[in-house]
Motif scaffolding. Sequence first.
Motif, PDB file in Angstrom:
ATOM      1  N   SER A  44     -12.169  86.332  32.456  1.00 22.40           N
ATOM      2  CA  SER A  44     -13.403  86.703  31.674  1.00 22.40           C
ATOM      3  C   SER A  44     -14.474  86.812  32.887  1.00 22.40           C
ATOM      4  N   PHE A  45     -15.558  87.471  32.610  1.00 21.81           N
ATOM      5  CA  PHE A  45     -16.789  87.232  33.386  1.00 21.81           C
ATOM      6  C   PHE A  45     -17.102  86.090  33.840  1.00 21.81           C
ATOM      7  N   GLU A  46     -17.194  85.296  32.630  1.00 19.21           N
ATOM      8  CA  GLU A  46     -17.726  83.724  32.970  1.00 19.21           C
ATOM      9  C   GLU A  46     -16.611  82.804  33.926  1.00 19.21           C
ATOM     10  N   ASP A  47     -15.556  83.040  33.646  1.00 16.71           N
ATOM     11  CA  ASP A  47     -14.538  82.331  34.279  1.00 16.71           C
ATOM     12  C   ASP A  47     -14.534  82.658  35.706  1.00 16.71           C
ATOM     13  N   LEU A  48     -14.672  83.958  35.997  1.00 17.00           N
ATOM     14  CA  LEU A  48     -14.803  84.490  37.358  1.00 17.00           C
ATOM     15  C   LEU A  48     -16.081  84.000  38.148  1.00 17.00           C
ATOM     16  N   LYS A  49     -17.055  84.148  37.346  1.00 16.44           N
ATOM     17  CA  LYS A  49     -18.388  83.671  37.789  1.00 16.44           C
ATOM     18  C   LYS A  49     -18.342  81.992  38.253  1.00 16.44           C
ATOM     19  N   LYS A  50     -17.812  81.347  37.284  1.00 20.58           N
ATOM     20  CA  LYS A  50     -17.799  79.783  37.681  1.00 20.58           C
ATOM     21  C   LYS A  50     -16.919  79.732  38.739  1.00 20.58           C
ATOM     22  N   MET A  51     -15.699  80.169  38.979  1.00 19.74           N
ATOM     23  CA  MET A  51     -14.951  80.032  40.286  1.00 19.74           C
ATOM     24  C   MET A  51     -15.687  80.499  41.219  1.00 19.74           C
ATOM     25  N   ASN A  52     -16.555  81.611  41.214  1.00 20.14           N
ATOM     26  CA  ASN A  52     -17.178  82.199  42.420  1.00 20.14           C
ATOM     27  C   ASN A  52     -18.172  81.176  42.909  1.00 20.14           C
ATOM     28  N   ASP A  53     -18.987  80.576  42.075  1.00 20.57           N
ATOM     29  CA  ASP A  53     -20.065  79.546  42.121  1.00 20.57           C
ATOM     30  C   ASP A  53     -19.607  78.395  43.260  1.00 20.57           C
ATOM     31  N   ILE A  54     -18.309  78.317  42.730  1.00 22.94           N
ATOM     32  CA  ILE A  54     -17.610  76.915  43.571  1.00 22.94           C
ATOM     33  C   ILE A  54     -17.290  77.459  44.990  1.00 22.94           C
ATOM     34  N   GLU A  55     -16.452  78.572  45.276  1.00 23.47           N
ATOM     35  CA  GLU A  55     -15.997  79.095  46.276  1.00 23.47           C
ATOM     36  C   GLU A  55     -16.265  80.604  46.209  1.00 23.47           C
ATOM     37  N   ALA A  56     -16.848  81.489  47.069  1.00 22.89           N
ATOM     38  CA  ALA A  56     -17.017  82.849  46.688  1.00 22.89           C
ATOM     39  C   ALA A  56     -15.746  83.864  47.160  1.00 22.89           C
ATOM     40  N   HIS A  57     -15.525  84.555  46.232  1.00 21.10           N
ATOM     41  CA  HIS A  57     -14.329  85.499  46.238  1.00 21.10           C
ATOM     42  C   HIS A  57     -14.301  86.384  47.582  1.00 21.10           C
ATOM     43  N   VAL A  58     -13.399  86.624  48.192  1.00 23.55           N
ATOM     44  CA  VAL A  58     -13.388  87.723  49.470  1.00 23.55           C
ATOM     45  C   VAL A  58     -13.097  88.865  48.703  1.00 23.55           C
ATOM     46  N   ILE A  59     -13.663  89.732  49.119  1.00 26.22           N
ATOM     47  CA  ILE A  59     -13.783  91.429  48.803  1.00 26.22           C
ATOM     48  C   ILE A  59     -13.875  92.322  50.045  1.00 26.22           C
ATOM     49  N   ALA A  60     -13.263  93.436  49.649  1.00 26.52           N
ATOM     50  CA  ALA A  60     -13.500  94.510  50.768  1.00 26.52           C
ATOM     51  C   ALA A  60     -14.279  95.470  49.984  1.00 26.52           C
TER      52      ALA A  60
END
Length: 183
Positions: A44-60
């Motif tokens: 979910s957007f909320e879960d993804l954001k919560k995870m990202n607030d702890i450690e940012a996701h790596v993206i290309a």
Amino acid sequence: MITYTTSKNDKDLQQILQLQKQNLAAGLTAEQIASQGFVTVMHSFEDLKKMNDIEAHVIAKDDDRVIAYLLAMTNQSRFDIPVLVAMFEMFEKISYQHKKIADYRYIVVGQVCVAEGYRGKGVFDTCYAAYSHNFKNKYEFAITEIATRNQRSIRAHKRVGFETIHEYTAPDGEEWSIVLWKW
């Protein structure tokens, strides 16, 4: 031009979710799964954001479009995504170098995906180089689990340096490999 960075805003997270949805096993043919790989979990957007607030996701990104991602998930998120709770419980049971996984400082690669059209061009490997750069001073290793039928992912992770430390069959019959990358 492709740039490698971390997810910084809601637009990045929405684009991760869009790429994730396009590559869910449930929406792919058997041929696509065999040749291109797949992802299993829809966040979910909320879960993804919560995870990202702890450690940012790596993206290309190609210009302003997310074309690959490696999700960053810590033990703090272990109860946020119910389907992944069993993986964290497994980390309390299995060992690596005579020590339970749960006793290490580790980061979980919550999921990896490279957009069609960018596969086989080094994006996966460069994303993992960025992942290592971001996390190797905070965590002892990266760990994840991969469905064994996802042979493209198994081979790509091995190429980067992951080693299989455990295999098991889930109650639904899916076979999994737990792989670890000691920086």
